[in-house]
Design an enzyme around this catalytic site. Structure first.
Site, PDB file in Angstrom:
ATOM      1  N   SER A 155     -25.721 -12.879  41.050  1.00 15.94           N
ATOM      2  CA  SER A 155     -25.792 -12.734  42.508  1.00 15.94           C
ATOM      3  C   SER A 155     -25.697 -14.131  43.116  1.00 15.94           C
ATOM      4  O   SER A 155     -26.011 -15.121  42.448  1.00 15.94           O
ATOM      5  CB  SER A 155     -27.144 -12.120  42.871  1.00 15.94           C
ATOM      6  OG  SER A 155     -27.392 -12.233  44.256  1.00 15.94           O
ATOM      7  N   TYR A 168     -36.447 -10.846  42.680  1.00 17.49           N
ATOM      8  CA  TYR A 168     -34.994 -10.772  42.512  1.00 17.49           C
ATOM      9  C   TYR A 168     -34.405 -12.158  42.245  1.00 17.49           C
ATOM     10  O   TYR A 168     -33.606 -12.344  41.318  1.00 17.49           O
ATOM     11  CB  TYR A 168     -34.383 -10.149  43.765  1.00 17.49           C
ATOM     12  CG  TYR A 168     -32.927  -9.750  43.606  1.00 17.49           C
ATOM     13  CD1 TYR A 168     -32.574  -8.616  42.881  1.00 17.49           C
ATOM     14  CD2 TYR A 168     -31.907 -10.501  44.186  1.00 17.49           C
ATOM     15  CE1 TYR A 168     -31.246  -8.243  42.737  1.00 17.49           C
ATOM     16  CE2 TYR A 168     -30.573 -10.132  44.049  1.00 17.49           C
ATOM     17  CZ  TYR A 168     -30.249  -8.996  43.326  1.00 17.49           C
ATOM     18  OH  TYR A 168     -28.934  -8.626  43.185  1.00 17.49           O
TER      19      TYR A 168
HETATM   20  N1  LIG Z   1     -25.580  -4.624  46.283  1.00 14.79           N
HETATM   21  C1  LIG Z   1     -25.627  -5.926  46.507  1.00 14.79           C
HETATM   22  O1  LIG Z   1     -25.776  -6.395  47.646  1.00 14.79           O
HETATM   23  C2  LIG Z   1     -25.490  -6.873  45.358  1.00 14.79           C
HETATM   24  C3  LIG Z   1     -25.685  -6.466  44.051  1.00 14.79           C
HETATM   25  N2  LIG Z   1     -25.581  -7.375  43.033  1.00 14.79           N
HETATM   26  C4  LIG Z   1     -25.834  -6.940  41.669  1.00 14.79           C
HETATM   27  O2  LIG Z   1     -24.830  -6.022  41.277  1.00 14.79           O
HETATM   28  C5  LIG Z   1     -25.353  -5.109  40.315  1.00 14.79           C
HETATM   29  C6  LIG Z   1     -25.045  -3.682  40.720  1.00 14.79           C
HETATM   30  O3  LIG Z   1     -25.614  -3.432  41.988  1.00 14.79           O
HETATM   31  P1  LIG Z   1     -25.333  -2.099  42.852  1.00 14.79           P
HETATM   32  O4  LIG Z   1     -24.208  -1.358  42.272  1.00 14.79           O
HETATM   33  O5  LIG Z   1     -25.349  -2.511  44.262  1.00 14.79           O
HETATM   34  O6  LIG Z   1     -26.716  -1.319  42.564  1.00 14.79           O
HETATM   35  P2  LIG Z   1     -26.988   0.222  42.318  1.00 14.79           P
HETATM   36  O7  LIG Z   1     -28.443   0.438  42.583  1.00 14.79           O
HETATM   37  O8  LIG Z   1     -26.009   1.062  43.058  1.00 14.79           O
HETATM   38  O9  LIG Z   1     -26.697   0.408  40.755  1.00 14.79           O
HETATM   39  C7  LIG Z   1     -27.553  -0.029  39.763  1.00 14.79           C
HETATM   40  C8  LIG Z   1     -27.566   1.010  38.662  1.00 14.79           C
HETATM   41  O10 LIG Z   1     -28.427   0.548  37.612  1.00 14.79           O
HETATM   42  C9  LIG Z   1     -29.297   1.614  37.251  1.00 14.79           C
HETATM   43  N3  LIG Z   1     -30.563   1.144  36.709  1.00 14.79           N
HETATM   44  C10 LIG Z   1     -31.629   0.651  37.386  1.00 14.79           C
HETATM   45  N4  LIG Z   1     -32.642   0.401  36.552  1.00 14.79           N
HETATM   46  C11 LIG Z   1     -32.225   0.746  35.310  1.00 14.79           C
HETATM   47  C12 LIG Z   1     -32.848   0.755  34.039  1.00 14.79           C
HETATM   48  N5  LIG Z   1     -34.115   0.363  33.876  1.00 14.79           N
HETATM   49  N6  LIG Z   1     -32.150   1.173  32.989  1.00 14.79           N
HETATM   50  C13 LIG Z   1     -30.875   1.620  33.128  1.00 14.79           C
HETATM   51  N7  LIG Z   1     -30.234   1.642  34.318  1.00 14.79           N
HETATM   52  C14 LIG Z   1     -30.907   1.204  35.400  1.00 14.79           C
HETATM   53  C15 LIG Z   1     -29.539   2.348  38.559  1.00 14.79           C
HETATM   54  O11 LIG Z   1     -30.089   3.647  38.354  1.00 14.79           O
HETATM   55  P3  LIG Z   1     -31.018   4.254  39.552  1.00 14.79           P
HETATM   56  O12 LIG Z   1     -30.156   4.352  40.748  1.00 14.79           O
HETATM   57  O13 LIG Z   1     -31.455   5.575  39.022  1.00 14.79           O
HETATM   58  O14 LIG Z   1     -32.143   3.281  39.730  1.00 14.79           O
HETATM   59  C16 LIG Z   1     -28.136   2.366  39.138  1.00 14.79           C
HETATM   60  O15 LIG Z   1     -27.389   3.446  38.641  1.00 14.79           O
HETATM   61  C17 LIG Z   1     -26.843  -5.416  40.217  1.00 14.79           C
HETATM   62  O16 LIG Z   1     -27.082  -6.253  39.111  1.00 14.79           O
HETATM   63  C18 LIG Z   1     -27.139  -6.175  41.495  1.00 14.79           C
HETATM   64  O17 LIG Z   1     -28.248  -7.029  41.342  1.00 14.79           O
HETATM   65  C19 LIG Z   1     -25.257  -8.665  43.248  1.00 14.79           C
HETATM   66  C20 LIG Z   1     -25.013  -9.118  44.510  1.00 14.79           C
HETATM   67  C21 LIG Z   1     -25.141  -8.278  45.674  1.00 14.79           C
HETATM   68  C1  LIG Z   2     -29.896 -17.743  52.727  1.00 13.70           C
HETATM   69  C2  LIG Z   2     -28.612 -18.256  53.325  1.00 13.70           C
HETATM   70  C3  LIG Z   2     -27.615 -17.426  53.737  1.00 13.70           C
HETATM   71  C4  LIG Z   2     -27.750 -15.971  53.554  1.00 13.70           C
HETATM   72  C5  LIG Z   2     -27.621 -15.392  52.367  1.00 13.70           C
HETATM   73  C6  LIG Z   2     -27.830 -14.002  52.105  1.00 13.70           C
HETATM   74  C7  LIG Z   2     -28.212 -13.084  53.201  1.00 13.70           C
HETATM   75  C8  LIG Z   2     -27.632 -13.574  50.842  1.00 13.70           C
HETATM   76  C9  LIG Z   2     -27.846 -12.255  50.373  1.00 13.70           C
HETATM   77  C10 LIG Z   2     -27.485 -11.986  49.122  1.00 13.70           C
HETATM   78  C11 LIG Z   2     -27.754 -10.762  48.454  1.00 13.70           C
HETATM   79  C12 LIG Z   2     -28.344  -9.595  49.149  1.00 13.70           C
HETATM   80  C13 LIG Z   2     -27.481 -10.738  47.130  1.00 13.70           C
HETATM   81  C14 LIG Z   2     -27.751  -9.670  46.261  1.00 13.70           C
HETATM   82  O1  LIG Z   2     -27.648  -9.801  45.066  1.00 13.70           O
HETATM   83  C15 LIG Z   2     -26.359 -17.944  54.371  1.00 13.70           C
HETATM   84  C16 LIG Z   2     -26.141 -17.226  55.670  1.00 13.70           C
HETATM   85  C17 LIG Z   2     -25.161 -17.718  53.442  1.00 13.70           C
HETATM   86  C18 LIG Z   2     -26.438 -19.425  54.705  1.00 13.70           C
HETATM   87  C19 LIG Z   2     -27.147 -20.229  53.687  1.00 13.70           C
HETATM   88  C20 LIG Z   2     -28.529 -19.731  53.468  1.00 13.70           C
END
Ligand SMILES: NC(=O)C1=CN([C@@H]2O[C@H](COP(=O)(O)OP(=O)(O)OC[C@H]3O[C@@H](n4cnc5c(N)ncnc54)[C@H](OP(=O)(O)O)[C@@H]3O)[C@@H](O)[C@H]2O)C=CC1
Ligand SMILES: CC1=C(/C=C/C(C)=C/C=C/C(C)=C/C=O)C(C)(C)CCC1
Length: 297
Positions: A155, A168
């Site tokens: 992330s 996180y």
């Molecule tokens: N969405 C965002 O803004 C961002 C997401 N990411 C990363 O991308 C990845 C995917 O995210 P996203 O698709 O949005 O999330 P989702 O919640 O849609 O998908 C995550 C999946 O992982 C499953 N899961 C959770 N816990 C477990 C476990 N203990 N064992 C097996 N499976 C599990 C969930 O099941 P269940 O739904 O039943 O919990 C779900 O199906 C994550 O690593 C997230 O941190 C990175 C940047 C931004």
């Molecule tokens: C802190 C911060 C920002 C905001 C970042 C955000 C909101 C990130 C969210 C990320 C997520 C939700 C990731 C999930 O995996 C800006 C505006 C870039 C400027 C620099 C400082």
């Protein structure tokens, strides 16, 4: 540096993964499902892991329609023994995994002092510890063939942090550190057939961080990412065997300024851009859903 500059201007050669076996964790989720479909379009056979059986089966159905073999496993990634046992079953029932996409992720979505310890622990177990067990389970086969690819869906919050998501950020900073150290280890051992890719997206519109937002005036400048765009950009990086990608590119700047600017200047930037309080509406959302009984605690 020259090589990187040339790579920027040349269209990178994308590798062929037709017939390879790709394991995706969190395959029932939003990004996991799109990854499964994109890997299937490239001809890779799939092993899909998720704790949500129904969602995982739905992903499998969509991938099978694209003509590849798909095997599903219900597994709880917060349990080390469950990971090792399921990995043994995959090896016995399907074969050797050559592409591993560590995608599953969770977030507590509560203020640190209001959050049950178990929920904080779960974030570290799923987002960070599971990477160790997955790698220990599948890297030996890759090493034996000097062939494979390990993808870490981290992330932007693994490169810089913000308030109220301590669990996180700690887990994603851990994921970035784990990924980097593993990559150095493979290079030091001359395992040049095993590639790694680190993916660091900004907010993706999947619902995981529903409500998270920066200052209103800047939202159109840095909008949440479309899930499909995020996965397509990630696929390009994976197939080009790129070591790391920030999506969008603006995140490289946030990463750089964190390292280069004095702390106070970073705090001022956060305040100006609304990065300091971006998680508050998200946490309120989670509180609301929890009190309505929509979310398991
Ligand atoms: N969405 C965002 O803004 C961002 C997401 N990411 C990363 O991308 C990845 C995917 O995210 P996203 O698709 O949005 O999330 P989702 O919640 O849609 O998908 C995550 C999946 O992982 C499953 N899961 C959770 N816990 C477990 C476990 N203990 N064992 C097996 N499976 C599990 C969930 O099941 P269940 O739904 O039943 O919990 C779900 O199906 C994550 O690593 C997230 O941190 C990175 C940047 C931004
Ligand atoms: C802190 C911060 C920002 C905001 C970042 C955000 C909101 C990130 C969210 C990320 C997520 C939700 C990731 C999930 O995996 C800006 C505006 C870039 C400027 C620099 C400082």
């Amino acid at each position: 540096i020259l090589h990187a500059v040339i790579q920027t201007f040349l269209r990178p050669r994308l590798k062929c993964i037709d017939g390879e076996l790709c394991l995706i964790t969190g395959a029932g989720g939003a990004l996991g499902r799109l990854f499964a479909q994109e890997f299937a379009k490239e001809g890779a056979h799939l092993v899909l892991w998720d704790c949500n059986t129904a969602a995982n089966e739905q992903t499998a159905k969509l991938a099978r329609e694209l003509g590849v073999q798909v095997h599903t496993y219900t597994v709880d990634l917060s349990k080390r023994q469950n990971i090792y046992e399921t990995a043994d079953r995959v090896r016995a029932e399907v074969g050797e995994v050559s592409i591993l996409v560590n995608n599953a992720g969770v977030v507590a979505g509560r203020r640190l002092l209001d959050c049950p310890d178990e929920l904080l622990e779960r974030t570290l177990l799923v987002n960070c510890h599971a990477l160790f067990w997955m790698t220990k389970a599948f890297l030996p086969q890759m090493k034996a063939n000097n062939h494979g690819h390990i993808v870490t869906i981290a992330s932007a919050l693994g490169l810089f942090s913000t308030a109220c998501v301590e669990d996180y950020c700690a887990s994603k900073f851990g994921a970035v550190g784990f990924h980097e150290s593993l990559t150095h280890e493979l290079l030091a051992e001359d395992m040049d057939g095993i590639k790694t890719t680190l993916i660091c997206p900004y907010i993706v519109d999947t619902g995981m961080f529903a409500g998270c937002e920066i200052r209103k005036e800047l939202r159109s400048l840095i909008p949440p990412l479309e899930p499909l765009y995020t996965v397509q950009q990630s696929m390009k990086a994976i197939l080009a065997e790129q070591q790391m990608i920030c999506i969008p590119r603006l995140m490289y700047i946030a990463f750089l300024t964190r390292a280069l600017l004095p702390w106070e200047a970073n705090v001022a930037t956060y305040r100006f851009m609304g990065g300091d309080k971006c998680m508050l509406p998200f946490i309120q959302n989670v509180e609301l859903k929890t009190s309505n009984g929509h979310i398991k605690s």
